[in-house]
Motif scaffolding. Structure first.
Motif, PDB file in Angstrom:
ATOM      1  N   SER A   1     -14.660 -11.284  -7.267  1.00  0.00           N
ATOM      2  CA  SER A   1     -14.276 -11.257  -5.854  1.00  0.00           C
ATOM      3  C   SER A   1     -14.067 -12.687  -5.393  1.00  0.00           C
ATOM      4  CB  SER A   1     -15.360 -10.591  -5.002  1.00  0.00           C
ATOM      5  OG  SER A   1     -16.452 -11.471  -4.820  1.00  0.00           O
TER       6      SER A   1
ATOM      7  N   LEU B   1     -13.221  -5.881   4.133  1.00  0.00           N
ATOM      8  CA  LEU B   1     -11.882  -5.842   4.725  1.00  0.00           C
ATOM      9  C   LEU B   1     -11.913  -5.661   6.228  1.00  0.00           C
ATOM     10  CD1 LEU B   1      -9.928  -3.638   2.158  1.00  0.00           C
ATOM     11  CD2 LEU B   1     -10.205  -6.125   2.194  1.00  0.00           C
ATOM     12  N   GLU B   2     -12.709  -4.707   6.706  1.00  0.00           N
ATOM     13  CA  GLU B   2     -12.780  -4.385   8.128  1.00  0.00           C
ATOM     14  C   GLU B   2     -14.245  -4.217   8.522  1.00  0.00           C
ATOM     15  OE1 GLU B   2     -10.458  -0.859   8.652  1.00  0.00           O
ATOM     16  OE2 GLU B   2      -8.587  -1.797   7.993  1.00  0.00           O
TER      17      GLU B   2
ATOM     18  N   ILE C   1     -15.318  -2.334  -2.703  1.00  0.00           N
ATOM     19  CA  ILE C   1     -14.276  -2.067  -1.707  1.00  0.00           C
ATOM     20  C   ILE C   1     -13.746  -0.653  -1.898  1.00  0.00           C
ATOM     21  CG2 ILE C   1     -12.046  -2.775  -0.775  1.00  0.00           C
ATOM     22  CD1 ILE C   1     -12.527  -5.552  -1.890  1.00  0.00           C
TER      23      ILE C   1
ATOM     24  N   TYR D   1     -16.823  -3.517   5.327  1.00  0.00           N
ATOM     25  CA  TYR D   1     -16.900  -4.839   4.713  1.00  0.00           C
ATOM     26  C   TYR D   1     -16.396  -4.785   3.273  1.00  0.00           C
ATOM     27  CZ  TYR D   1     -19.007  -9.077   2.791  1.00  0.00           C
ATOM     28  OH  TYR D   1     -19.216 -10.287   2.165  1.00  0.00           O
TER      29      TYR D   1
ATOM     30  N   ILE E   1      -6.762  -9.863  -3.581  1.00  0.00           N
ATOM     31  CA  ILE E   1      -7.977  -9.162  -4.007  1.00  0.00           C
ATOM     32  C   ILE E   1      -7.824  -8.794  -5.480  1.00  0.00           C
ATOM     33  CG2 ILE E   1      -9.388  -7.084  -3.672  1.00  0.00           C
ATOM     34  CD1 ILE E   1      -8.888  -7.316  -0.721  1.00  0.00           C
TER      35      ILE E   1
ATOM     36  N   LYS F   1       0.821  -1.198   0.000  1.00  0.00           N
ATOM     37  CA  LYS F   1       0.000   0.000   0.000  1.00  0.00           C
ATOM     38  C   LYS F   1       0.861   1.256   0.000  1.00  0.00           C
ATOM     39  CE  LYS F   1      -0.748   0.136   5.050  1.00  0.00           C
ATOM     40  NZ  LYS F   1      -1.793   0.144   6.113  1.00  0.00           N
TER      41      LYS F   1
ATOM     42  N   GLN G   1      -4.208   0.598  -2.060  1.00  0.00           N
ATOM     43  CA  GLN G   1      -3.872  -0.764  -1.665  1.00  0.00           C
ATOM     44  C   GLN G   1      -3.930  -1.699  -2.865  1.00  0.00           C
ATOM     45  OE1 GLN G   1      -5.323  -2.310   2.038  1.00  0.00           O
ATOM     46  NE2 GLN G   1      -6.114  -0.317   2.714  1.00  0.00           N
TER      47      GLN G   1
END
Length: 333
Positions: free
Chosen positions: A96, A64-65, A78, A62, A42, A23, A37
């Motif tokens: 995905s 990722l976190e 994302i 969502y 991904i 990143k 990133q």
């Protein structure tokens, strides 16, 4: 969730490469803004998270976190990303980890080849080269992307300039609603709804977006045509604004098209459940009365697209100011 400033003494934009974590972090006036990133697991690079000037996170967490109370549909949504649902018949948008291995040949993925520039200063400039691959490893497009980051006390701006070059033969970008420059926003910026909705992708695959508690859900779309709410979807605009309240602060998120782009003015793929996108390659998909238009790039030839994402904290972005920003952006490159 609020992200605190790193150093209030800093001025300008600072880019920090974190190669071991795949990143590049972006700081504006000392505060973390976002990171570019490019994880290996991904199917595309993206900007995540994205932080408003007041410190509020404006992107969905969502997948990722994940955060409590948010939607968990569309795992390919994302942060901020750029791709399309039909390039030589290959779907780059919907790919995905949710796609079964035996169906992957219908989907493409985008891989970082190199970081060309990370320049800090009054503006931050990130230049990268990526390849758009099919599932057999063939490169359809080479993308040279230039991100220009800037901001002040109450605003943040990302200019996304993408030059797509046909790598190994003619590339056809077909009429498809799944595109192009997009952000998936935090729950606070969704529009209140009591309905469970089912959306289909270009292949007819359904996704159910379930109704959930509307507490703290305050989003409202507006656009350069003067429309509001759900009526913005599928209309052509110079710009679209999504405004809402998070952490008791009014925040506006706007995406601007550019008259230099093919397909200008772009169609608003702006859904109440939190997908916010402008698409220059999909007119029949949004308006069946229009003819289907495919955009062809001959081998070795290129097309460049210009989009701007603007975030403002503390007050709602007005149509008058949006028109001023659009005019400035139209003349900037």
């Amino acid at each position: 969730m609020i992200i605190k400033a790193q150093s209030l003494q800093e001025n300008g934009v600072r880019l920090v490469r974190v190669d071991e974590k795949h990143k590049v972090e972006v700081y504006i006036n000392g505060s973390f803004f976002t990171s570019y990133q490019y994880p290996l697991n991904i199917e595309k690079p993206f900007l995540f998270p994205v932080i408003a000037p007041d410190g509020s996170v404006i992107t969905r967490g969502y997948p990722l976190e994940p955060r409590k109370g948010e939607r968990v549909d569309h795992p390919h949504h994302i942060g901020i990303w750029f791709n399309h649902g039909n390039v030589n018949g290959i779907d780059f948008w919907n790919n995905s980890s949710a796609i079964p291995a035996d169906q992957k040949d219908s989907y493409g993925h985008i891989v970082l080849q190199k970081i060309v520039k990370t320049e800090s200063g009054s503006k931050g400039i990130l230049e990268v080269v990526t390849d758009w691959y099919d599932n057999k490893g063939n490169s359809l497009l080479t993308e040279n992307t230039r991100y220009v980051f800037s901001g002040d006390k109450s605003s943040r701006t990302i200019d996304h300039i993408s030059t797509l070059t046909a790598s190994d033969g003619r590339v056809t970008i077909s009429d498809c609603k799944e595109g192009l420059f997009a952000i998936r926003v935090d729950r606070a910026f969704e529009m209140p709804s009591d309905e469970s909705l089912v959306f289909t992708d270009d292949k007819g695959n359904p996704t159910t977006v379930k109704a959930i508690d509307n507490k703290g859900v305050t989003g409202m779309y507006s656009c350069s045509r003067g429309l509001r709410g759900d009526s913005v979807w599928g209309t052509r605009n110079d710009w679209v604004i999504l405004s809402g309240i998070k952490n008791n602060v009014t925040i506006s998120i706007a995406i601007f098209d550019n008259p230099k782009n093919p397909g200008y003015p772009a169609y608003a793929h702006a859904r109440g459940y939190g997908l916010f996108s402008l698409n220059n390659f999909g007119q029949n998909s949004y308006d069946p009365k229009q003819e289907k238009v495919s955009y062809k790039i001959e081998k070795g030839q290129s097309v460049t697209l210009y989009h701007r994402l603007y975030v403002q904290s503390g007050s709602e972005l007005t149509a008058e100011k949006a028109n001023e920003i659009f005019k400035e952006f139209s003349q900037a490159y």
